[in-house]
Design a protein around this motif. Structure first.
Motif, PDB file in Angstrom:
ATOM      1  N   LEU A 210      15.655  -4.880 -10.399  1.00 37.21           N
ATOM      2  CA  LEU A 210      14.431  -4.226  -9.930  1.00 37.21           C
ATOM      3  C   LEU A 210      14.181  -2.934 -10.684  1.00 37.21           C
ATOM      4  O   LEU A 210      15.101  -2.224 -11.033  1.00 37.21           O
ATOM      5  N   ALA A 211      12.919  -2.679 -10.934  1.00 38.20           N
ATOM      6  CA  ALA A 211      12.506  -1.443 -11.591  1.00 38.20           C
ATOM      7  C   ALA A 211      11.231  -0.968 -10.903  1.00 38.20           C
ATOM      8  O   ALA A 211      10.614  -1.722 -10.144  1.00 38.20           O
ATOM      9  N   PRO A 212      10.836   0.265 -11.149  1.00 40.57           N
ATOM     10  CA  PRO A 212       9.578   0.731 -10.549  1.00 40.57           C
ATOM     11  C   PRO A 212       8.413  -0.177 -10.936  1.00 40.57           C
ATOM     12  O   PRO A 212       8.362  -0.717 -12.030  1.00 40.57           O
ATOM     13  N   VAL A 213       7.483  -0.325 -10.024  1.00 44.94           N
ATOM     14  CA  VAL A 213       6.308  -1.167 -10.252  1.00 44.94           C
ATOM     15  C   VAL A 213       5.391  -0.466 -11.247  1.00 44.94           C
ATOM     16  O   VAL A 213       5.058   0.712 -11.052  1.00 44.94           O
ATOM     17  N   PRO A 214       4.988  -1.170 -12.325  1.00 41.17           N
ATOM     18  CA  PRO A 214       4.062  -0.545 -13.287  1.00 41.17           C
ATOM     19  C   PRO A 214       2.744  -0.161 -12.616  1.00 41.17           C
ATOM     20  O   PRO A 214       2.319  -0.783 -11.642  1.00 41.17           O
ATOM     21  N   GLY A 215       2.073   0.862 -13.166  1.00 37.87           N
ATOM     22  CA  GLY A 215       0.836   1.384 -12.578  1.00 37.87           C
ATOM     23  C   GLY A 215      -0.241   0.324 -12.417  1.00 37.87           C
ATOM     24  O   GLY A 215      -0.937   0.289 -11.403  1.00 37.87           O
TER      25      GLY A 215
ATOM     26  N   LEU B  52       0.814  -1.214   0.000  1.00 34.28           N
ATOM     27  CA  LEU B  52       0.000   0.000   0.000  1.00 34.28           C
ATOM     28  C   LEU B  52       0.850   1.268   0.000  1.00 34.28           C
ATOM     29  O   LEU B  52       0.537   2.233  -0.683  1.00 34.28           O
ATOM     30  N   VAL B  53       1.935   1.255   0.762  1.00 32.19           N
ATOM     31  CA  VAL B  53       2.733   2.463   0.968  1.00 32.19           C
ATOM     32  C   VAL B  53       3.852   2.615  -0.066  1.00 32.19           C
ATOM     33  O   VAL B  53       4.058   3.692  -0.616  1.00 32.19           O
ATOM     34  N   SER B  54       4.562   1.514  -0.330  1.00 33.30           N
ATOM     35  CA  SER B  54       5.731   1.588  -1.219  1.00 33.30           C
ATOM     36  C   SER B  54       5.897   0.290  -1.993  1.00 33.30           C
ATOM     37  O   SER B  54       6.805  -0.498  -1.710  1.00 33.30           O
ATOM     38  N   PRO B  55       5.037   0.030  -2.967  1.00 34.25           N
ATOM     39  CA  PRO B  55       5.083  -1.233  -3.706  1.00 34.25           C
ATOM     40  C   PRO B  55       6.444  -1.479  -4.357  1.00 34.25           C
ATOM     41  O   PRO B  55       7.054  -0.561  -4.903  1.00 34.25           O
ATOM     42  N   GLY B  56       6.895  -2.721  -4.269  1.00 32.65           N
ATOM     43  CA  GLY B  56       8.156  -3.101  -4.897  1.00 32.65           C
ATOM     44  C   GLY B  56       9.379  -2.891  -4.044  1.00 32.65           C
ATOM     45  O   GLY B  56      10.472  -3.331  -4.396  1.00 32.65           O
TER      46      GLY B  56
END
Length: 168
Positions: A68-73, A38-42
């Motif tokens: 690792l990469a940012p979590v897609p929307g 909820l707060v910081s996915p991935g």
């Protein structure tokens, strides 16, 4: 003297210690993961191989290696729903096991339901073990063992422990 008898009879009806321990174990990690989702996915948590498991939700290729990469929307959207559902399920389990001092048929029915859910969780994720290992290089079997144990404990308590009817 009457108060002692009431307290003792209530304590005798609390769930067995093994059930309390396995419930706590199967709620601590999912609650931490749910809050993270909820707060910081991935973001990896300080759990064994969690940094590798995060490759399942957001990754990119750098020099022929997954990183690792940012979590897609879209994944972020689904993880938030999963996080809320996990928090709700864990809250119901914790309230059922730790807040009431008497053993009731409602609790028995909830334990039966929890056991079935934990068993379904175990079977579903076990089916994905090969995929997880292939994509992350790590196993999720230690987590699955706790869920299998919890399913057995819930089901055995629901089906085998004798419960007395309440007096009116």
């Amino acid at each position: 003297r009457v108060i002692r008898r009431i307290r003792w009879s209530c304590l005798c009806m609390t769930p067995p210690l093994i059930l309390q321990i396995t419930t706590a174990l199967t709620c601590v990690v999912p609650l931490a993961i749910a809050v993270r989702d909820l707060v910081s996915p991935g973001t990896p948590l300080p759990l064994p191989n969690d940094d590798k498991l995060q490759l399942l939700v957001g990754w990119t290729m750098v020099k022929n290696k997954r990183v690792l990469a940012p979590v897609p929307g879209e994944m972020n959207f689904m993880m938030s729903f999963g996080g809320i559902a996990s928090i709700g399920y864990c809250a119901v389990k914790l309230v059922t096991v730790f807040t009431a001092l008497e053993g009731t048929y409602l609790r028995r029915n909830l334990f039966l339901l929890f056991g079935v859910i934990e068993l379904l969780y175990f079977v579903n994720v076990l089916d994905k073990e090969a995929f997880t290992k292939a994509h992350t290089g790590t196993s999720i079997m230690p987590f699955l063992f706790i869920y299998a144990l919890n399913a057995i404990v819930y089901l055995s308590d629901a089906l085998l422990r004798v419960r007395k009817e309440k007096k009116k």
